[in-house]
Enzyme design. Structure first.
Site, mmCIF file in Angstrom:
data_model
loop_
_atom_site.group_PDB
_atom_site.id
_atom_site.type_symbol
_atom_site.label_atom_id
_atom_site.label_comp_id
_atom_site.label_asym_id
_atom_site.label_seq_id
_atom_site.Cartn_x
_atom_site.Cartn_y
_atom_site.Cartn_z
ATOM 1 N N GLY A 130 65.973 38.966 12.988
ATOM 2 C CA GLY A 130 64.823 38.747 12.359
ATOM 3 C C GLY A 130 63.881 39.686 11.734
ATOM 4 O O GLY A 130 63.882 40.780 12.216
ATOM 5 N N ARG A 156 80.314 33.896 17.446
ATOM 6 C CA ARG A 156 80.940 34.950 16.264
ATOM 7 C C ARG A 156 81.805 35.946 17.020
ATOM 8 O O ARG A 156 82.493 36.696 16.009
ATOM 9 C CB ARG A 156 79.456 35.582 15.632
HETATM 10 C C1 UD1 Z 1 67.755 37.161 18.104
HETATM 11 C C2 UD1 Z 1 66.234 37.050 17.611
HETATM 12 C C3 UD1 Z 1 66.155 37.884 16.528
HETATM 13 C C4 UD1 Z 1 66.450 39.238 16.715
HETATM 14 C C5 UD1 Z 1 67.825 39.653 17.303
HETATM 15 C C6 UD1 Z 1 68.007 40.844 17.923
HETATM 16 C C7 UD1 Z 1 65.598 34.610 17.984
HETATM 17 C C8 UD1 Z 1 65.232 33.300 17.484
HETATM 18 N N1 UD1 Z 1 66.124 35.828 17.250
HETATM 19 O O1 UD1 Z 1 68.842 36.548 17.104
HETATM 20 O O2 UD1 Z 1 64.887 37.672 15.859
HETATM 21 O O3 UD1 Z 1 66.613 40.239 15.587
HETATM 22 O O4 UD1 Z 1 68.104 38.479 18.358
HETATM 23 O O5 UD1 Z 1 69.283 41.028 18.369
HETATM 24 O O6 UD1 Z 1 65.293 34.646 19.136
HETATM 25 N N2 UD1 Z 1 70.309 33.051 24.053
HETATM 26 C C9 UD1 Z 1 70.395 32.047 25.129
HETATM 27 N N3 UD1 Z 1 69.818 30.919 24.943
HETATM 28 C C10 UD1 Z 1 69.886 30.326 23.824
HETATM 29 C C11 UD1 Z 1 70.058 31.046 22.614
HETATM 30 C C12 UD1 Z 1 70.411 32.363 22.789
HETATM 31 O O7 UD1 Z 1 70.416 32.725 26.212
HETATM 32 O O8 UD1 Z 1 69.839 29.114 23.596
HETATM 33 C C13 UD1 Z 1 70.646 34.263 24.200
HETATM 34 C C14 UD1 Z 1 72.024 35.061 23.750
HETATM 35 O O9 UD1 Z 1 72.926 34.723 24.833
HETATM 36 C C15 UD1 Z 1 71.614 36.199 23.285
HETATM 37 C C16 UD1 Z 1 70.179 36.281 23.095
HETATM 38 O O10 UD1 Z 1 69.806 35.323 23.685
HETATM 39 O O11 UD1 Z 1 71.998 37.241 24.389
HETATM 40 C C17 UD1 Z 1 69.905 36.229 21.578
HETATM 41 O O12 UD1 Z 1 70.558 35.234 21.137
HETATM 42 P P1 UD1 Z 1 71.449 35.340 19.522
HETATM 43 O O13 UD1 Z 1 72.109 33.909 19.346
HETATM 44 O O14 UD1 Z 1 72.469 36.400 19.702
HETATM 45 O O15 UD1 Z 1 70.274 35.610 18.836
HETATM 46 P P2 UD1 Z 1 70.305 36.638 17.193
HETATM 47 O O16 UD1 Z 1 70.640 35.573 16.273
HETATM 48 O O17 UD1 Z 1 71.109 37.922 17.351
HETATM 49 CA CA CA Z 2 72.246 38.750 19.078
#
Ligand code: UD1
Ligand code: CA
Length: 486
Positions: A150, A24
């Site tokens: 979430g 995004r």
């Molecule tokens: C996530 C939470 C959500 C919360 C929000 C808070 C989950 C499923 N959702 O959503 O409940 O309200 O954060 O900001 O956890 N990442 C990895 N590997 C992956 C996927 C993500 O390292 O496979 C890391 C991303 O780089 C990021 C973090 O995890 O730093 C959160 O991922 P992101 O995709 O931003 O989750 P949100 O949709 O924000």
């Molecule tokens: Ca996030």
């Protein structure tokens, strides 16, 4: 509030999730490397985590791995990185982080994209978690606009039931304002057990870390949902709008701290100070100024308006007005500006002046010396008590190489001199205005490097008859000068 003391805040391992692509952001730079207040997003998170002195920090990297790892090596050389090859979700990322040497004590999990979190709040969460005997504690917040986060689903007795992602939530669940901050404290061994049971039966086909809460609860674990007072701390950055929003909040937080510590900031909304800069009390900052990098400003200095200082040292009582300064030192009670540009390694002594429209780089200006107007000073060493006349140019570049100019103490460089480097001007020497100085000027000498003037008398009356100049000249026809040929 004081930070928690003793064992309450002890932390075995912190896991920072930073493998996501940050789609995004629409950027070729990995999301967690985008900067606000002079630090990367992940840099802010690590700064907060490091306040807890965890035994160990593991960062999960994936998208843009090379640049993220290179950055982490620079800012936090002791952390370990874990590679997540494919985006399998936050649950998958934590599985990988636990795969080798799973920690059995308290584990903090948080995302690399929540730069507003403070060490203080993290410490409170850990203390609450450790003292309450919970298997998992989720930091939650009430957002005015919870879109994208979430949602926290609580049971009738207010205990935490589960977390539902926006995409998987029903319309009624979307009405909930309490959200998951993405910060959790876990019992390490229990987390390891639960994380193996995750399933990807959700709209994204990913393993959601959020689902371990329900799993742990069904296994009989005691779960806490700790609501934070200030939701701003939990803001996540997913796009450039949120990046700007967090930057503005952080700017206000930093400015408030400095104002409470005795710095006058006339317009906090247009003053941008990096988290890495230091400013003493009784410094005044006028509107539109940016204090960046490792800048240090000592007491009594007056900065701005519209001034940028990046990684500069500004000593006591100096003033810098409408100027741009980078990696430079401005001595005590010195004045810079308006409209001057100090580039890397401009070293100004005490009681110096760099006035209007002056560019300077890699040069030293001794105590009490002045470059008051319209000059370029490059690769020069200037002694004490010297005056550089208006529009002097230090000609440091011969088209191929840069050369040095040495100017002694109490020198007077005439206006519009060109000092062709390499060249030395001795102590107490002068140069005549308009000189092109190509040879050394010995101490006490006057260097003159220009054509002698001659006047062609009567020229205008002969060559420009009928002009206003000729009319003016004609008023002096009787004068001897107009009747002679020059
Ligand atoms: C996530 C939470 C959500 C919360 C929000 C808070 C989950 C499923 N959702 O959503 O409940 O309200 O954060 O900001 O956890 N990442 C990895 N590997 C992956 C996927 C993500 O390292 O496979 C890391 C991303 O780089 C990021 C973090 O995890 O730093 C959160 O991922 P992101 O995709 O931003 O989750 P949100 O949709 O924000
Ligand atoms: Ca996030």
């Amino acid at each position: 509030m004081t930070p928690p003391q003793g064992t309450g805040s002890s932390l075995d391992c912190a896991i920072v999730l930073a493998a996501g692509e940050g789609t995004r952001m629409k950027s070729s730079t990995p999301k967690v490397l985008h900067e606000i207040a002079g630090r990367s997003l992940v840099g802010h998170v690590l700064a907060a985590v490091e306040e807890l002195s965890p035994q160990e920090i593991r960062v999960v990297v994936g998208a843009g791995r090379e640049s993220v790892e290179a950055h982490l090596k620079k800012i936090a050389p002791k952390i370990k990185t874990v590679h997540q090859e494919h985006r399998g979700g936050t649950g998958h990322a934590v599985q990988l982080a636990l795969a080798i040497n799973p920690p059995s004590g308290t584990v903090l999990v948080l995302a690399g994209d929540t730069p507003m979190l403070t060490g203080h709040s993290l410490a409170q969460l850990i203390e609450h978690h450790n003292n309450g005997g919970y298997v998992a504690s989720v930091l939650t917040a009430e957002h005015i606009d919870p879109t994208g986060y979430g949602r926290i689903i609580r049971a009738d007795d207010e205990s935490l039931l589960r977390i539902v992602e926006e995409r998987d939530a029903t319309e009624i669940e979307k009405e909930i304002l309490e959200v998951n901050s993405g910060v959790y404290a876990f019992n390490g061994s229990k987390l390891l057990e639960a994380i193996g049971k995750l399933k990807n039966s959700n709209s994204q086909g990913e393993l959601y870390l959020t689902d371990v809460i329900e799993i742990m609860r069904n296994d009989g674990g005691k779960i806490a949902a700790a609501l934070i007072d200030d939701f701003v701390e939990t803001l996540g950055v997913n796009d450039r709008v949120q990046l700007a929003e967090s930057a503005a909040y952080l700017r206000d937080r930093i400015n408030d701290d400095f104002m409470r510590a005795g710095v006058s900031i006339l317009d906090p909304t247009t003053t941008w100070i990096d988290a890495t800069s230091m400013i003493a009390s009784d410094v005044t900052i006028y509107p539109g100024s940016s204090i960046l990098g490792t800048t240090r400003i000592e007491t009594g200095a007056v900065i701005g308006p519209r001034t940028t200082l990046e990684s500069c040292v500004v000593l006591e009582g100096a003033t810098i007005n409408e100027s741009q300064c980078f990696e430079s030192t401005i001595g005590a009670h010195s004045n810079v500006g308006p409209y001057s540009y100090l580039r890397k390694d401009s070293l100004l002594g005490n009681h110096t002046k760099v006035g209007a429209f002056v560019e300077m780089k890699n040069s030293t200006l001794g105590d009490g010396s002045k470059v008051p107007h319209l000059s370029y000073v490059g690769d020069a060493t200037i002694g004490q008590g010297t005056n550089i006349g208006a529009a002097t140019i230090f000609v440091n570049y011969d088209g191929v190489n840069k050369h040095q100019t040495l100017v002694g103490d109490d020198v007077r460089i005439g206006s519009d001199s060109m000092l062709i480097a390499p060249v030395k001007i001795g102590d107490g020497a002068y140069t005549a205005a308009g000189s092109v100085i190509t040879e050394d000027v010995p101490p006490g000498a006057m260097g003159v490097g220009r054509a002698r003037q001659r006047n062609v008398l009567g020229w205008v009356l002969r060559k420009r008859l009928g002009t206003k100049s000729a009319e003016a000249a004609a008023r002096h026809t009787g004068d001897e000068v107009n009747n002679k040929k020059g």
